[in-house]
Design an enzyme around this catalytic site. Sequence first.
Site, PDB file in Angstrom:
ATOM      1  N   LEU A   1       0.805  -1.220   0.000  1.00 34.99           N
ATOM      2  CA  LEU A   1       0.000   0.000   0.000  1.00 34.99           C
ATOM      3  C   LEU A   1       0.840   1.273   0.000  1.00 34.99           C
ATOM      4  CD1 LEU A   1      -2.707  -1.389   2.413  1.00 34.99           C
ATOM      5  CD2 LEU A   1      -2.681  -1.392  -0.077  1.00 34.99           C
ATOM      6  N   CYS A   2       2.125   1.130  -0.269  1.00 35.56           N
ATOM      7  CA  CYS A   2       3.017   2.274  -0.393  1.00 35.56           C
ATOM      8  C   CYS A   2       2.766   3.010  -1.696  1.00 35.56           C
ATOM      9  CB  CYS A   2       4.473   1.801  -0.375  1.00 35.56           C
ATOM     10  SG  CYS A   2       5.250   1.942   1.224  1.00 35.56           S
ATOM     11  N   HIS A   3       2.811   4.335  -1.611  1.00 33.76           N
ATOM     12  CA  HIS A   3       2.677   5.136  -2.815  1.00 33.76           C
ATOM     13  C   HIS A   3       4.013   5.232  -3.533  1.00 33.76           C
ATOM     14  CE1 HIS A   3      -0.338   6.579   0.039  1.00 33.76           C
ATOM     15  NE2 HIS A   3      -1.057   6.917  -0.991  1.00 33.76           N
TER      16      HIS A   3
ATOM     17  N   MET B   1       9.280   4.498   4.657  1.00 33.81           N
ATOM     18  CA  MET B   1       9.364   3.108   4.213  1.00 33.81           C
ATOM     19  C   MET B   1      10.560   2.886   3.294  1.00 33.81           C
ATOM     20  SD  MET B   1       7.140   1.736   6.024  1.00 33.81           S
ATOM     21  CE  MET B   1       7.676   0.112   5.446  1.00 33.81           C
ATOM     22  N   GLU B   2      10.922   3.916   2.532  1.00 33.87           N
ATOM     23  CA  GLU B   2      12.078   3.792   1.653  1.00 33.87           C
ATOM     24  C   GLU B   2      13.373   3.613   2.467  1.00 33.87           C
ATOM     25  OE1 GLU B   2       9.451   5.548   1.004  1.00 33.87           O
ATOM     26  OE2 GLU B   2       8.967   4.947  -1.053  1.00 33.87           O
TER      27      GLU B   2
ATOM     28  N   ASP C   1      24.013 -12.138   2.854  1.00 37.51           N
ATOM     29  CA  ASP C   1      24.256 -13.028   1.715  1.00 37.51           C
ATOM     30  C   ASP C   1      25.746 -13.191   1.450  1.00 37.51           C
ATOM     31  OD1 ASP C   1      24.293 -12.883  -1.773  1.00 37.51           O
ATOM     32  OD2 ASP C   1      23.445 -14.566  -0.660  1.00 37.51           O
TER      33      ASP C   1
END
Lengths: 162, 162, 162, 162, 162, 162
Positions: free
Chosen positions: D74-76, D112-113, D127
């Site tokens: 739901l992130c723009h 969020m970024e 990794d």
Amino acid sequence: MGLTHFNEDGEAWMVDVTEKQVTVREAEAKGMITMNEEAFQAVQKGTNQKGDVLATARIAGIMGAKQTSSLIPLCHPIPMTRCTIEFELLPKRRSIVATCKARTEGKTGIEMETLTGVNVALLTIYDMCKALDKKMVIGHISLIHKTGGKSGEIINDWKEDE
Amino acid sequence: MGLTHFNEDGEAWMVDVTEKQVTVREAEAKGMITMNEEAFQAVQKGTNQKGDVLATARIAGIMGAKQTSSLIPLCHPIPMTRCTIEFELLPKRRSIVATCKARTEGKTGIEMETLTGVNVALLTIYDMCKALDKKMVIGHISLIHKTGGKSGEIINDWKEDE
Amino acid sequence: MGLTHFNEDGEAWMVDVTEKQVTVREAEAKGMITMNEEAFQAVQKGTNQKGDVLATARIAGIMGAKQTSSLIPLCHPIPMTRCTIEFELLPKRRSIVATCKARTEGKTGIEMETLTGVNVALLTIYDMCKALDKKMVIGHISLIHKTGGKSGEIINDWKEDE
Amino acid sequence: MGLTHFNEDGEAWMVDVTEKQVTVREAEAKGMITMNEEAFQAVQKGTNQKGDVLATARIAGIMGAKQTSSLIPLCHPIPMTRCTIEFELLPKRRSIVATCKARTEGKTGIEMETLTGVNVALLTIYDMCKALDKKMVIGHISLIHKTGGKSGEIINDWKEDE
Amino acid sequence: MGLTHFNEDGEAWMVDVTEKQVTVREAEAKGMITMNEEAFQAVQKGTNQKGDVLATARIAGIMGAKQTSSLIPLCHPIPMTRCTIEFELLPKRRSIVATCKARTEGKTGIEMETLTGVNVALLTIYDMCKALDKKMVIGHISLIHKTGGKSGEIINDWKEDE
Amino acid sequence: MGLTHFNEDGEAWMVDVTEKQVTVREAEAKGMITMNEEAFQAVQKGTNQKGDVLATARIAGIMGAKQTSSLIPLCHPIPMTRCTIEFELLPKRRSIVATCKARTEGKTGIEMETLTGVNVALLTIYDMCKALDKKMVIGHISLIHKTGGKSGEIINDWKEDE
């Protein structure tokens, strides 16, 4: 050091363009693929008829240009407002020239998008012709023109003979 | 017509490789970017130290190679099992040569992956140096070597002077 | 040097797994997000009813796991054959534990997919709760279990108190 | 209910930000990965020299931040105008702290970024080190700072000991 | 409950296909877009000449089919080994029928890929014609044929009049 | 010729929207999937409880809408500022209607995003129900409403019986 994609400590970063003006910016890039006679004629025959390699490459190039900020690590996502890819056949050189033009209204230039568009278009021609020619060469990819931004307008000759 | 990516009616398709043997296939591609003295030295200084343009370009190239079937319309998704990108600095030419090698065990070759890897690596070097040079040229991108598949082993000279 | 993702010259590469056996490989990873009482109750109320944060996070986590080789530079693309994400609510800690299990039949392990799945699931819960809590913490993300491959079976305790 | 990502009927939606002001918004997130002595020293040796794990993780983190709206349901999509990832080595804890800062000029925040950038950077370190340590833990991921938007400026302590 | 994409607790998962046999699996799907006379003639004129809407839609459909497991949450990534998209013009209905056929050799079927290919092809035709017709309808999308796997061969009539 | 996605020479291009005004633009699209009784009841039972097919399809649809410009060749990337997907169950028809609404503030419309959102949502329902019904039909996908831009407001009846 001069390279803008690194901070003082040499760490890569996405340059801060937040305070830049939103202006119209344009760019144009060219590139070329050279092939053997058999492959060249197959492309030539197909142009705007059945088996149109260039139509496929055009679509791939425009779609590839849209993926630029996903492919090039420090590129900013920018809103592309126009993108075209044109081809020119050079029979004597058995070559195809691809030109990508793009426009945006944003805070940073659109050069990388046009270069990526040219690259993906030429790679697509390569993919579609490789059954006929395993020695094709992609090259002469460079920026021809840009406007907008701090460096203003730049016009380069296209170096097709180097 | 000869172009395998089209059926009889000239419609583009992804070639049917379902019945092909699963074998080990390798490929190697090379390409080069040429720049001015200022940009070349900035890259040279940064190699394996701070501000490493080539380390960034290597990562971008490997990641780009993995995106090949998403970028090139008629390419098959294939399971890459090895990918390397190496660089060679040519001070006299103010150029950087990128070599991408890849391997897979599958039904179709991995040439497009190596060409895409080279292209994205060179585009990344371009992006990171463009503040210092607006006239860089990317070129001489071609397949050097491939093994496996119907066309077997192919070895091409790298045409760095054309 | 010990780090397998670099060759002798310290250049990053995608490790060569071409000659490895195709076998079944499994992995399981866990992680946790801790929030305030208001956010935790909102999640708890919604479970399996209206406003189901966890259902959304589950889907995002599974889709994120599938993107692992596009996100992690030197990860090999692998064919995931199973993926689950489960949640456990810990009311005393106001926390949600996410567990991702995955399976593949291939040449290399699937640990990174499970870790990515957990991460994206927890980031999604964060995104959906951030209007109620700006101080959430995501952590305790680690590998719990893996089978197959050279390192064989590994079982780790989940360190939820460190 | 309080959770903004759901409408009255509890259906998930992408919140309407159309009428919000376009302003500068910033965010900063931190996170940490803890490993054994062997892996930590391998990373430490490689910093800014050959085999630079952190340089690779930095690129992956910035590229991952750009993929946030493709990963989090739901992130723009927002236009990132700046992104940096820095690392700090904590030898006593055998840990590496990742900090992601980002800026945008848009209608919604960029928290969020930064969280995604931290996560992908830490997953990449994982990794690259997993051949030496199968018990690494990623954690303490949280928002440190944000400005702009309705909730204004928020400064959180980084909880590195919980 | 019957829906295989949920476990006993009703949690969505990617079904476990690890133990399934690797066999050849095929599928075919059809769909249709209906438009006004002006748009239909524009498409008809362009077929295999200048302004070829269908050539563009074909490429987009094949590329879209390759993205299926990135779009559909619980779909497994599968190695597509063949993909074609064909169009048929129905002048009386002012409609275009799209047919996507695909093949794979793997553990699970390829139905979703053919359905996605049809959908993206029809959406592309829509996009290219919407300047002439704002009332187009996409429909009659269904599976026509599949072979392989547990459910064996299935042949459906194409319901073009419902 | 009338088709705006081609220039005078019939070459496909991304239309130039650089000089267009930045305004609020909205769109709404609808579509439907029809299934057998067994599958329909499974979906109905799961709504807002365990095994919620529609919650999964909603998330996939919103995420798919965000991918529109990556899927549809000549679509411009646009900043979506709102997106919702709603479902309506029609027991007599054994059908589910999906409605996608979206908003943006930009230079071009958001119709393709709503159509793509509907398509991906319906494809996801298909994927989750296909174990119970191999004859499902997706259709009646069309634009219901749009505002903004040169063509202004358009309201279409939803043709659910054609």
